[in-house]
Write an enzyme that holds these catalytic residues in place. Structure first.
Site, PDB file in Angstrom:
ATOM      1  N   MET A  22     -15.010  54.396 -22.482  1.00  0.00           N
ATOM      2  CA  MET A  22     -15.122  53.866 -21.115  1.00  0.00           C
ATOM      3  C   MET A  22     -16.264  54.550 -20.359  1.00  0.00           C
ATOM      4  SD  MET A  22     -11.101  53.532 -20.091  1.00  0.00           S
ATOM      5  CE  MET A  22     -10.614  55.135 -20.707  1.00  0.00           C
ATOM      6  N   ASP A  74      -3.514  42.479 -24.417  1.00  0.00           N
ATOM      7  CA  ASP A  74      -4.678  42.945 -23.661  1.00  0.00           C
ATOM      8  C   ASP A  74      -5.944  42.259 -24.144  1.00  0.00           C
ATOM      9  OD1 ASP A  74      -3.549  44.679 -21.929  1.00  0.00           O
ATOM     10  OD2 ASP A  74      -3.842  46.463 -23.181  1.00  0.00           O
ATOM     11  N   LYS A 106      -3.755  38.346 -16.782  1.00  0.00           N
ATOM     12  CA  LYS A 106      -3.409  37.252 -15.866  1.00  0.00           C
ATOM     13  C   LYS A 106      -1.957  37.295 -15.437  1.00  0.00           C
ATOM     14  CE  LYS A 106      -6.907  34.164 -17.770  1.00  0.00           C
ATOM     15  NZ  LYS A 106      -7.037  33.299 -18.939  1.00  0.00           N
TER      16      LYS A 106
HETATM   17  N1  SAH Z   1      -6.382  52.513 -26.597  1.00  0.00           N
HETATM   18  C1  SAH Z   1      -7.742  52.205 -26.968  1.00  0.00           C
HETATM   19  C2  SAH Z   1      -8.731  52.615 -25.912  1.00  0.00           C
HETATM   20  C3  SAH Z   1      -8.555  51.912 -24.622  1.00  0.00           C
HETATM   21  S1  SAH Z   1      -9.768  52.351 -23.434  1.00  0.00           S
HETATM   22  C4  SAH Z   1      -8.039  52.818 -28.315  1.00  0.00           C
HETATM   23  O1  SAH Z   1      -7.297  53.678 -28.777  1.00  0.00           O
HETATM   24  O2  SAH Z   1      -9.048  52.429 -28.930  1.00  0.00           O
HETATM   25  C5  SAH Z   1     -11.015  51.151 -23.738  1.00  0.00           C
HETATM   26  C6  SAH Z   1     -12.202  51.781 -24.400  1.00  0.00           C
HETATM   27  O3  SAH Z   1     -11.991  51.860 -25.788  1.00  0.00           O
HETATM   28  C7  SAH Z   1     -13.458  50.974 -24.271  1.00  0.00           C
HETATM   29  O4  SAH Z   1     -14.091  51.186 -23.028  1.00  0.00           O
HETATM   30  C8  SAH Z   1     -14.280  51.534 -25.395  1.00  0.00           C
HETATM   31  O5  SAH Z   1     -14.807  52.778 -25.038  1.00  0.00           O
HETATM   32  C9  SAH Z   1     -13.236  51.770 -26.454  1.00  0.00           C
HETATM   33  N2  SAH Z   1     -13.162  50.647 -27.404  1.00  0.00           N
HETATM   34  C10 SAH Z   1     -12.111  49.858 -27.625  1.00  0.00           C
HETATM   35  N3  SAH Z   1     -12.376  48.975 -28.613  1.00  0.00           N
HETATM   36  C11 SAH Z   1     -13.634  49.239 -29.031  1.00  0.00           C
HETATM   37  C12 SAH Z   1     -14.475  48.681 -30.020  1.00  0.00           C
HETATM   38  N4  SAH Z   1     -14.075  47.669 -30.801  1.00  0.00           N
HETATM   39  N5  SAH Z   1     -15.719  49.198 -30.179  1.00  0.00           N
HETATM   40  C13 SAH Z   1     -16.118  50.229 -29.421  1.00  0.00           C
HETATM   41  N6  SAH Z   1     -15.357  50.783 -28.471  1.00  0.00           N
HETATM   42  C14 SAH Z   1     -14.119  50.312 -28.274  1.00  0.00           C
END
Ligand code: SAH
Length: 564
Positions: free
Chosen positions: A490, A353, A375
């Site tokens: 998100m 991803d 992609k």
């Molecule tokens: N499975 C992921 C979340 C996926 S949804 C997890 O557990 O982290 C995607 C959201 O994760 C983004 O919109 C943001 O809100 C958050 N996110 C993911 N990586 C991030 C990062 N490095 N810094 C801040 N927010 C992050």
């Protein structure tokens, strides 16, 4: 049909180069493998780059690269993959599947037996004029029968390596050659880098009572080292005129070797390229080799690793593909779990991803297929269905697939949909939890999501659908009544709306909020605001995804600052 490039390490011996070329031609003439080229990584012509270049010029973008080596040592584990990596840089988009070393294999043991028997009977075998050389007084060429094997000791001489695992392979071949073939005994020795040396193994056999010894080089082709075996054997024979010492021919260009090349090609195509790594000095602490454990074999990690390659047996389905849905953590490449990293090291295919730690891709073996999930080609189907289908089809083709995701696979990651798709397709699947950005982003910005006496609950909420959206499953008014911590993911586009709905249902307007963007990455930054101002502040400051919003009194706790 997938092209095959046969890779040799090169030799200063013209005869060796000729035998290599003859074998490549023999494999090509079989006609059942498609396009075949051979090349060397050093010393000899043609160079590997010409062989790969010829295949690419004929339209090949995916190859099988087969290292023409008997055991998995430095050439097969390091040098040849490094040379192939250079070819991939030269030809963007080129992918290849890497075959495993040729031996041990019954076909080779049969050839060795023929070479030994030829030395015993004095008959000349194909290849060199050195076959069956009698080096001392005994009456060579008098047609010794199979029964004479009982009076014959064999010294099987390998190349020798600083890698004990490679030397152990030679010892294993010695044992396999002895079993059931009626020789008095077969003892391993080495021409270089390992003990016992040729004189040492010959002396050992003499003391065991051997009168007749066949020295059998465990070498594919003629070369400087096989010549040295002949010379050292001759020297030993001259010093012991009472012994009958002969040297067998090398394996050489022959049908059995071509058959084995075809078999290894088919294995590589099927993704079945594991080799034993239980005794790999780069992986397991062995006496005297502590310096090797954990060190990468140049220039990348142990390419033959289980599942290698590297072979993490717990997840290895031996010839059957599998999928691991792995949480990669919030972004930096060292926040993945040890288990996730091990599976990644073992993967044949990585479907990644955009939010997964991209830095981890640089550590993959050069032959790993990396698929950008954004992609994945999708006809009429949805992106997620296309990803599910890709996972299933790679696994069904026998590959070890890692689905690398950001954070934790089950926190707004659709990980369970992928697991369900694998389960319905009958594909073995496992999930590896990851460090979720929901908890890690606040922590990396210096904010604990809970703190004794301050917040005894934390709620992780998706802001993907704004309050009031018909598909929203969130009870925003209940959330507004909670007193602890709310972490919004998100929510960059919806934060203003969410904040006002929380205030409308009772959360205090002055509740502190922290926006944390790109947590764990060099670009990390955080922006504080009151709940009633966060929408405007985030917009003004240009907060961009990926970002989380932490809401609640924990944000106001004194801190030592970001803990990056
Ligand atoms: N499975 C992921 C979340 C996926 S949804 C997890 O557990 O982290 C995607 C959201 O994760 C983004 O919109 C943001 O809100 C958050 N996110 C993911 N990586 C991030 C990062 N490095 N810094 C801040 N927010 C992050």
């Amino acid at each position: 049909m997938t092209g095959l490039v046969i890779v040799g390490h090169g030799t200063r011996s013209a005869a060796g180069v000729e035998q290599f070329a003859a074998l490549v031609e023999r494999v090509r003439r079989r006609g059942d493998l498609g396009d075949v080229e051979g090349g060397f990584i050093e010393l000899s012509r043609p160079p590997l780059t010409d062989a790969v270049g010829a295949l690419v010029a004929r339209g090949h973008r995916a190859l099988v690269a087969l290292p023409l080596v008997l055991t998995g040592a430095g050439h097969g584990k390091g040098d040849i993959p490094a040379a192939m990596a250079r070819e991939q840089q030269r030809h963007p988009g080129l992918t290849y599947r890497y075959g495993r070393p040729l031996g041990p294999h019954p076909l080779l043991h049969d050839v060795l037996e023929q070479r030994i028997d030829a030395a015993l009977t004095g008959a000349s075998s194909a290849g060199t004029d050195r076959a069956g050389t009698g080096l001392s007084g005994a009456d060579a060429g008098t047609g010794l029968s199979g029964a004479d094997r009982a009076g014959t000791w064999v010294a099987l001489i390998g190349r020798g390596s600083t890698d004990p695992d490679a030397n152990a392979e030679v010892a294993k071949v010695a044992r396999l050659l002895w079993e059931g073939r009626g020789y008095a005994g077969v003892e391993p020795g080495f021409i270089s880098l390992a003990q016992p040396s040729v004189p040492a193994v010959l002396e050992r056999l003499r003391r065991l009572g051997a009168r007749r010894i066949v020295v059998a080089p465990y070498f594919l082709f003629a070369g400087v080292l096989p010549d040295r075996i002949v010379a050292q054997s001759a020297e030993f024979a001259a010093a012991h005129p009472d012994l009958d010492v002969r040297v067998a021919d090398v394996i050489g260009d022959c049908d059995a070797l071509a058959d084995l090349v075809v078999e290894r090609y088919a294995e590589a195509l099927g993704g079945d390229i594991r080799m034993n790594c239980d005794t790999c000095a780069y992986r397991v602490l062995m006496p005297g080799f502590a310096d090797k454990v954990g060190r990468p074999q140049r220039p990348h990690d142990h390419p033959d690793d289980p599942v290698g390659h590297h072979h993490h047996h717990g997840h290895d389905h031996h010839g059957h593909g599998s999928v691991a849905v792995v949480g990669g953590g919030p972004g930096p490449d060292d926040l993945i779990t040890v288990r996730g990293q091990a599976l990644l090291d073992a993967a044949d295919v990585v479907v990644v991803d955009r939010l997964a730690p991209q830095g981890l891709l640089a550590g993959l073996r050069p032959d790993v297929l990396v698929v950008d999930a954004a992609k994945v080609p999708r006809g009429p189907s949805m992106a997620q269905e296309a990803i599910n289908a890709a996972l299933v089809s790679h696994a069904k083709a026998g590959r070890r697939v890692v689905r690398l995701k950001g954070g934790d696979p089950y926190v707004f990651g659709r990980g369970h949909e992928e697991v369900q798709a694998c389960v319905s397709a009958g594909v073995p699947v496992t999930v590896v939890p990851g460090v979720s950005s929901a908890l890690a982003a606040p922590a990396l910005a210096g904010v604990p999501v809970t703190h004794r006496g301050v917040a005894h609950d934390v709620t992780v909420v998706s802001g993907h659908l704004p309050p009031g959206h018909p598909d929203s499953l969130v009870d925003w008014s209940a959330l507004a009544r909670a007193r602890g911590t709310v972490v919004l993911l998100m929510a960059v586009d919806t934060i203003a709306k969410i904040a006002s709905v929380l205030i409308e249902h009772g959360r205090a307007p002055q509740t502190p909020v922290l926006a944390v963007q790109d947590a764990g990455l060099p670009a990390q930054r955080s922006v504080p605001a009151r709940l009633d101002e966060i929408g405007a502040v985030a917009a003004r400051e240009g907060i961009r995804p990926p970002a989380v919003f932490v809401v609640g009194p924990v944000v106001a706790l004194p801190t030592t600052g970001p803990t990056v």
